[in-house]
Scaffold this motif. Structure first.
Motif, short mmCIF file in Angstrom:
data_model
loop_
_atom_site.label_atom_id
_atom_site.label_comp_id
_atom_site.label_asym_id
_atom_site.label_seq_id
_atom_site.Cartn_x
_atom_site.Cartn_y
_atom_site.Cartn_z
N PRO A 50 -7.92 -2.00 2.35
CA PRO A 50 -8.33 -1.20 3.53
C PRO A 50 -8.18 -1.94 4.85
O PRO A 50 -7.94 -1.31 5.88
CB PRO A 50 -9.79 -0.87 3.23
N GLN A 51 -8.32 -3.26 4.85
CA GLN A 51 -8.20 -4.00 6.10
C GLN A 51 -7.02 -4.97 6.12
O GLN A 51 -6.88 -5.77 7.03
CB GLN A 51 -9.49 -4.77 6.39
N SER A 66 0.83 -1.21 0.00
CA SER A 66 0.00 0.00 0.00
C SER A 66 0.86 1.26 0.00
O SER A 66 0.44 2.30 -0.52
CB SER A 66 -0.94 0.00 1.21
N LYS A 70 -13.60 0.28 8.07
CA LYS A 70 -12.28 0.82 7.77
C LYS A 70 -11.30 0.38 8.82
O LYS A 70 -11.57 0.44 10.01
CB LYS A 70 -12.33 2.35 7.71
N SER A 101 -8.60 -0.23 -3.41
CA SER A 101 -9.29 -1.22 -2.57
C SER A 101 -8.72 -2.62 -2.70
O SER A 101 -8.68 -3.36 -1.72
CB SER A 101 -10.78 -1.26 -2.93
#
Length: 591
Positions: A384-385, A335, A586, A365
């Motif tokens: 995101p997770q 990321s 989130k 995403s």
């Protein structure tokens, strides 16, 4: 990484009796190795043990040992990170107990002679290591001094006779009374001093097998009270010796591998996970952005490389918590590439020596790796997770030691009772736009009654697969077309009782949409939709194995098969579309 409950049992059944005995009976000495995970657990949950160990360290009765912070196999990580791994655990030991360790514990480690220099650079003078080398009948019995390119370390081999007895106890092969009597007799009859290693996790698991009984910590007390003990630093190691390259320890004995090079050749899962890590670790160095380098290095530093590879006797990385920790670090590192460069660490990646590279698709995403071998996905990340949705680990099959990596969205075509599986078929492919958010794969073989085309698209919130299957025979085709998906979350369950009832009673999902929810992943939800009617079958993949920590049940994830009816006239084409969307809260900022 052992479960937290095992830490608590170890503290109650081993730490409490042993440390209390030593505190109340000064003069006994032992060396203590704790993983960073155990130290964190004590600091967070049971700080009284931290205080007691610190007191005994300052009295000179406990010698804390250091090692690799994430229990990494040092040969698996880039050279620049090896010293850092040791220094971080050394600093933590000094912070926790007020004593600077100068001895490293290398049980279950792949040793290389060049480690002598890095150990010296990390302030380490002594190495405690198993004497058992996988694939060899030779072992060491006496401490010795080893020189390599002008640097010198003292090497203290463990007497593995005791280690094997403790391991047998953990597996239920011997009883506690026999374990105790055999060890005490062995030490009493020995003509030489021995360095013995008592694995606390194995002692606790053996006691659980046997039921209520004597605390396994009493075995340590019996040894302390029966024999004079000393610290590793006080044992002379004058005679010269040499520790050759190899995998030392009892965790890698099953297939007699001596190095991880052999292991990586035999196991597709290992190659994939290792190359995924190396791609990010080495790819960062070619970048000029120092903030990117720092953030990626920080994310990768905690990759649980060691436990991922060494704990399971079948050499298959199965413990879910460990794998999840690995993927969190990998996805976090990736990321940062997206954040700083608006691209991933790689676009094409040849990970399995198939001469055709994998293709990477990504947005804010999702990140998906699509392999031309099977035109399927070995990796799909929900950024995101920091969750890897698909689990591509090799299924454990004793009859297939070289089992191929299982990949999601592989195809099964069944026509007139004959079945074709595309898992290992090679597809040609074409990227349909410069950003690689749309890729088309083709499988054309003259001896097949069909042609298969698969097109992947990644949009802002969806991942789309369009399949075109064309009748390439001289007769009408009837049968089924199936897509196989392997979810990593074994607790994922179908959402909504009405859908579940419809599937169970009728076998057909009328709504053309199914939702999977996972409570352990912050209520993450996976939604699969199709424009065609399909049936759904699912299977929880689990296996029970005896590991270095005793008998454990591992989840291999959940296998889901979407099956569509197939009917096609001569030269006619049938289209299928499967759309996947992942939703979840989130991810909160780390503390």
């Amino acid at each position: 990484m052992p479960p937290a409950s095992l830490f608590d049992k170890t503290l109650a059944l081993v730490y409490e009796p042993v440390l209390s005995y030593m505190y109340n009976n000064p003069g006994h000495r032992l060396s203590l190795y704790q993983s960073s995970y155990m130290m964190k657990h004590i600091q967070r949950e049971r700080p009284e043990y931290r205080s007691l160990v610190s007191t005994l360290c300052k009295r000179g009765e406990i010698d804390p040992l250091t090692g690799s912070w994430s229990q990494s196999i040092l040969s698996l990580i880039p050279p620049k990170d090896r010293v850092s791994q040791i220094e971080r655990l050394t600093s933590s030991v000094r912070h926790e107990y007020g004593v600077l360790p100068t001895t490293a514990f290398f049980y279950g480690q792949v040793w290389q002679p060049l480690y002598i220099s890095l150990l010296k650079n990390a302030g380490i003078d002594n190495v405690v290591i198993s004497s058992y080398k996988a694939g060899s009948s030779t072992s060491f019995s006496h401490p010795f001094s080893m020189s390599e390119l002008g640097r010198k370390e003292k090497i203290y081999p463990i007497d593995d006779t005791v280690s094997m007895l403790v391991e047998a106890f953990s597996k239920g092969e011997i009883k506690y009374k026999e374990l105790k009597n055999t060890i005490l007799s062995y030490l009493k009859d020995s003509q030489d001093d021995k360095i013995v290693f008592l694995n606390m996790d194995q002692l606790v698991l053996g006691r659980e097998r046997e039921g209520e009984g004597e605390k396994p910590g009493n075995l340590v007390i019996d040894i302390l009270s029966s024999f004079p003990t000393t610290l590793v630093n006080d044992i002379p190691a004058h005679r010269p010796g040499y520790l050759s390259q190899g995998w030392y320890g009892r965790d890698g004995v099953t297939y007699s591998f001596s190095t991880f090079n052999e292991l990586l050749v035999h196991n597709d899962s290992y190659r994939y996970l290792y190359n995924r890590y190396i791609t990010l670790a080495e790819g960062t160095q070619a970048r000029t952005n120092r903030f990117l380098k720092k953030d990626v290095s920080t994310a990768l530093f905690n990759v649980a490389t060691g436990p991922l590879f060494i704990h399971d006797v079948q050499l298959s990385p199965m413990r879910y918590r460990t794998r999840k920790s690995f993927w969190e670090s990998i996805i976090s590192a990736e990321s940062f590439f997206l954040e700083y460069t608006e691209s991933t660490a790689y676009r094409e990646w040849d990970w399995e020596d198939i001469q055709r590279p994998d293709v990477v698709m990504s947005n804010k995403s999702y990140l998906s790796v699509i392999s031309p071998k099977g035109a399927s996905s070995p990796e799909f990340d929900f950024i995101p997770q920091c969750i890897n949705i698909f689990d591509s680990r090799t299924p454990l099959d004793r009859n297939i030691p070289d089992a191929p990596l299982q990949k999601s969205f592989s195809d099964i075509i069944e026509i007139d009772g004959e079945e074709w599986n595309t898992q290992d078929e090679m597809f040609t492919y074409e990227s349909l736009d410069k950003k690689r958010s749309e890729i088309e794969f083709m499988m054309e073989k003259n001896n097949l009654p069909f042609l298969l085309s698969k097109r992947y698209k990644m949009r802002a919130s969806t991942f789309i697969l369009d399949v075109l299957l064309t009748n390439n025979s001289d007769k009408r085709l009837e049968g089924n077309y199936s897509l196989v998906v392997y979810l990593s979350m074994d607790d994922a369950s179908l959402s909504g009782p009405e859908q579940r009832m419809d599937m169970v009673t009728k076998g057909v999902v009328r709504a053309k949409t199914v939702k999977y929810s996972s409570k352990s992943e912050e209520d993450i939800q996976m939604i699969f939709s199709s424009t065609s009617t399909f049936t759904l079958t699912e299977e929880n993949l689990k296996v029970r194995e005896v590991t270095a920590l005793g008998e454990e049940v591992f989840s291999l994830g959940r296998k889901i098969v979407f099956t569509f009816p197939l009917e096609a006239e001569v030269d006619e084409s049938v289209t299928y579309r499967l759309v996947m969307r992942v939703q979840g809260q989130k991810k909160s900022d780390p503390e």
